[in-house]
Design a protein around this motif. Structure first.
Motif, short mmCIF file in Angstrom:
data_model
loop_
_atom_site.label_atom_id
_atom_site.label_comp_id
_atom_site.label_asym_id
_atom_site.label_seq_id
_atom_site.Cartn_x
_atom_site.Cartn_y
_atom_site.Cartn_z
N GLY A 172 -21.99 132.73 -24.12
CA GLY A 172 -20.59 132.14 -24.95
C GLY A 172 -21.05 131.39 -26.05
O GLY A 172 -20.26 130.54 -26.34
N LYS A 173 -22.29 131.37 -26.61
CA LYS A 173 -22.89 130.41 -27.48
C LYS A 173 -22.49 130.44 -28.96
O LYS A 173 -22.07 131.61 -29.47
N ARG A 174 -22.35 129.37 -29.68
CA ARG A 174 -21.97 129.61 -31.16
C ARG A 174 -23.38 129.43 -31.93
O ARG A 174 -23.92 128.43 -31.81
N ILE A 175 -23.47 130.55 -32.85
CA ILE A 175 -24.91 130.80 -33.62
C ILE A 175 -24.54 130.61 -34.91
O ILE A 175 -23.64 131.40 -35.40
N VAL A 176 -25.27 129.76 -35.75
CA VAL A 176 -25.06 129.68 -36.94
C VAL A 176 -26.16 130.53 -37.94
O VAL A 176 -27.21 130.58 -37.32
N MET A 232 -26.23 121.36 -38.55
CA MET A 232 -24.96 121.45 -37.70
C MET A 232 -25.73 121.66 -36.30
O MET A 232 -25.02 121.21 -35.20
N LEU A 233 -26.70 122.22 -35.95
CA LEU A 233 -27.41 122.40 -34.78
C LEU A 233 -27.87 121.02 -34.26
O LEU A 233 -27.90 120.42 -33.00
N ALA A 234 -28.51 120.01 -35.12
CA ALA A 234 -29.11 118.89 -34.66
C ALA A 234 -27.76 117.98 -34.16
O ALA A 234 -27.87 117.25 -33.32
N LEU A 235 -26.59 118.20 -34.79
CA LEU A 235 -25.49 117.30 -34.30
C LEU A 235 -24.63 118.08 -33.21
O LEU A 235 -23.61 117.37 -32.78
N GLY A 236 -25.25 119.26 -32.48
CA GLY A 236 -24.57 119.75 -31.57
C GLY A 236 -23.22 120.72 -31.89
O GLY A 236 -22.63 120.83 -30.93
#
Length: 714
Positions: free
Chosen positions: A388-392, A484-488
């Protein structure tokens, strides 16, 4: 658990009864058996025959097969991969409660399904099954039968020589000279002579097993039932057409005979009645041509015609009625449990499955598994859904990326975030005839960019990054997505459909940094070969790794393989095998192999190996007979980027296989690159990979300077 795939060699071999008979025979050995019919045999909407009897007689929790119309539609649109994923899902459902063996019944061959032979072979391969071939001794010479079995064996044998469990011969005629038959078969067929395809049983022709009930005949002929009697119990083993006088055919009035006569043949009606009253259990009396006996005759014979003797009437004449009966379908009706029970016991009694049972009980090498593409894709999607992950997706208005994001959203593979102008995404979607699902998130980069300037300056303060510089860099959506990934805020990033590998990876190295203990970032491709999934590394990042770096790539790649269900057998590739070559390039591979063995003695690794010695069993045995990897490699480590990238693309395009990746290894959080020639399926599976990677660890970014990015492109 073992899987046995039951496959026909031609039409009319008794496939379903053999599959169910084998199920019963294995259960008698104390094995827990599951049953699966992956694809329905016909377009009928009723329950498939074998599925019905598996549920009612064997009391197995067998799932419904994929509808034949759906399977044909997928095949016609080139979507066999999707079809196989559905089959894998059914197989998992069939063995949900645990089983020692799964019996999977293939499609029976007929003139309608010309695709069935190739589809059966693909089903067996994707189910990781060993195949039991089912053939028939009816209407075939020993020579033709030997050729038939030899050809079928080639279709189901895997490249490593496995894949064949045995064969069954049905419809053996009375008086068969078994010894002569087997001698001729072995003389004609190498696969039979070698014992590679053992005989599991010879099932004799038994007319009694095929006898329908009188009720079934009435249904088939759409007959009017004048007296039901014991129509549900009596069986038709012969037919009597009353073309002669009674004295000339009285000997035919035997148990199981169906007497077909016009209603004006009083002599026949009275004779049949007398036979019935004297205790001969005729199957029934059938009046043809829509006729009936005279009232006086009916009254005279009423004791018989209104008792247990079935009496019926049809509109067709005697000859046409008999002709129609000769064409009656041999399928067992769903409510004829007695006939099917007798048939299954009859077959099970004649199967020699003790060696097969021992083979099923014998476990394979610890952890060994040839993971086929469909199983890999199925497990990939299931694990991704569970994550259930959020992928940019920074390339948010790229057409393939939009298609992939829609599919991932609809199938709940991941929660995708498209970075693009919402109106532009809608425009691209409408241009492709697509509808954006409600759950697909679209973020306008211009509206969110400002919130990341400060955090980016903080992350890069050791490099002297200023706010204006950060704002300028954040104009690149890949950089924006990486922040966005670096900040979680998201769990992973996928890019590369239009960007180069360097454009995708450089921000990750600067902002995400490498994982603890990782000395470099490398990549692998999951190559979905016809029989199994292989891992290629490194084919996207490091141009010319030294021995130390090559060893790191090998270890990272082996761990990635293991994480995705592939038993790692690591081949360190070179242009020579063993001691056959010399030179700096060969020495580098030798040293890297030595380093891997020293650092990870738990890994099976060998090198240098040529590609054919690593991948082809016969070549591996010849060139490196003592190697635990040669001919059986699952992880292929290329000596440099030029070799790796060229090889993966050659295999992908020439062999028509899906290459999932590149999946990057060694980063603190998952960032994955795409080939600019990626297909929609490639993007979907890379998103799924990224989601799964996000479950395998991750932490806050670190401030030390990142390693320099090697020049690379995909």
């Amino acid at each position: 658990m073992k899987t046995l795939f039951i496959a026909p060699t031609r039409n009319g071999v008794g496939l379903s009864s053999t599959a169910l008979g084998l199920t019963r025979a294995l259960e008698r050995q104390g094995l827990k058996v599951a049953f699966l019919k992956p694809i329905a045999q016909t377009h009928e909407t009723s329950t498939d025959d074998s599925v019905h009897f598996a549920r009612t007689l064997a009391h197995l929790q067998t799932p419904d097969p994929i509808a034949l119309s759906d399977a044909e539609e997928q095949l016609s649109h080139g979507a066999e991969d999707e079809l196989m994923e559905g089959v894998i899902a059914l197989a998992r459902a069939a063995v949900g409660g645990g089983a020692d063996v799964l019996i999977a019944e293939g499609l029976a061959l007929n003139e309608r399904n010309v695709y069935a032979g190739a589809l059966n072979a693909s089903l067996a391969r994707n189910l990781e099954a060993e195949t039991v071939l089912v053939s028939s001794l009816a209407g075939v010479t020993p020579g033709a039968l030997a050729d038939e079995l030899e050809i079928a064996a080639q279709n189901y044998r895997r490249s490593d020589g496995s894949g064949l469990a045995g064969y069954v011969l049905n419809f053996a005629p009375a008086g068969l000279d078994f010894g002569s038959l087997m001698a001729e078969l072995r003389a004609r067929s190498r696969v039979l002579a070698s014992g590679e395809l053992p005989l599991l049983g010879v099932v004799a022709l038994s007319p009694g097993l095929g006898a329908p009930r009188t009720l079934d005949v009435a249904r088939y002929l759409k007959a009017e039932v004048l007296n039901e009697g014991e129509a549900k119990l009596r069986r038709v083993t012969s037919t009597v057409i009353t073309a002669r006088t009674v004295p000339k055919m009285a000997h035919l009035f035997v148990p199981g005979a169906l007497v077909i006569t016009p209603g004006d043949r009083e002599d026949v009606i009275m004779a049949a009645s007398l036979m019935h009253l004297s205790g001969v259990p005729l199957a029934g009396l059938l009046f043809s041509s829509g006729s009936a006996p005279e009232d006086s005759v009916e009254k005279l014979c009423r004791a018989a015609l209104s008792s247990s003797l079935p009496v019926m009437r049809v509109d067709t004449n005697s000859y046409n009625t008999a002709s129609a009966l000769s064409r009656m379908d041999a399928r067992v009706p769903h409510d004829d449990f007695e006939r099917m029970e007798r048939m299954l016991d009859f077959i099970a009694d004649r199967l020699d499955i003790v060696p097969l049972g021992a083979r099923i009980r014998t476990p394979g090498p610890s952890g060994e598994r040839r993971l086929p593409p469909s199983a890999f894709r199925y497990e990939l999607i299931q694990k991704s859904r569970a994550a259930g992950k959020r992928i940019v997706l920074p390339e948010g208005d790229e057409p393939r990326t939009i298609r992939a994001a829609i599919r991932c959203t609809e199938k709940e593979i991941a929660r995708c975030v498209l970075l693009a102008k919402p109106e532009r995404v809608r425009q691209v979607a409408e241009g492709q005839g697509l509808t954006l699902p409600a759950g697909l998130e679209i973020l306008d980069p211009d509206e969110i960019r400002g919130r990341y300037v400060g955090p980016m300056v903080e992350l890069r303060k050791s490099k002297g990054l200023t706010a204006p510089q950060a704002e300028a860099q954040l104009e690149d959506t890949v950089v924006l997505g990486t922040m966005m990934l670096a900040l979680g805020e998201v769990d992973g990033l996928v890019s590369g459909a239009v960007h180069t590998t360097a454009n995708t990876v450089r921000p990750a190295l600067q902002l995400i940094k490498t994982a603890p203990g990782a000395s470099l970032v490398s990549s692998v491709f999951f190559m979905l070969m016809p029989e199994q999934v292989l891992v290629y590394g490194d084919a996207a990042i490091n141009p010319n790794p030294n021995a130390e770096e090559l060893a790191d790539i090998a270890i990272q790649s082996a761990d990635s393989a293991l994480a995705f269900g592939i038993t790692p057998r690591v081949a360190m590739l070179s242009y020579s095998t063993g001691e056959s070559g010399a030179g700096a390039d060969v020495e580098k591979v030798k040293e890297a192999t030595r380093l891997v063995r020293g650092r990870r003695p738990d890994l099976m690794v060998d090198g240098p190996l040529q590609y054919d010695a690593a991948s082809v069993l016969s070549v591996g045995r010849q060139k490196a007979p003592d190697s635990p990897v040669a001919g059986r490699a699952t992880v292929f480590i290329f000596p440099d980027l030029n070799t790796g990238n060229t090889t993966y693309k050659a295999v992908q395009r020439s062999a028509g296989v899906v290459a999932v990746g590149p999946m990057l290894q060694g980063l603190r959080k998952p960032v994955n690159d795409l080939s600019r020639g990626a297909l929609v399926d490639d993007i979907v599976y890379t998103i799924a990979l990224t989601a799964i990677q996000a479950t395998q660890g991750g932490g806050a970014p670190v401030s030390p300077a990142a390693p320099a990015l090697p020049g690379a492109g995909s």
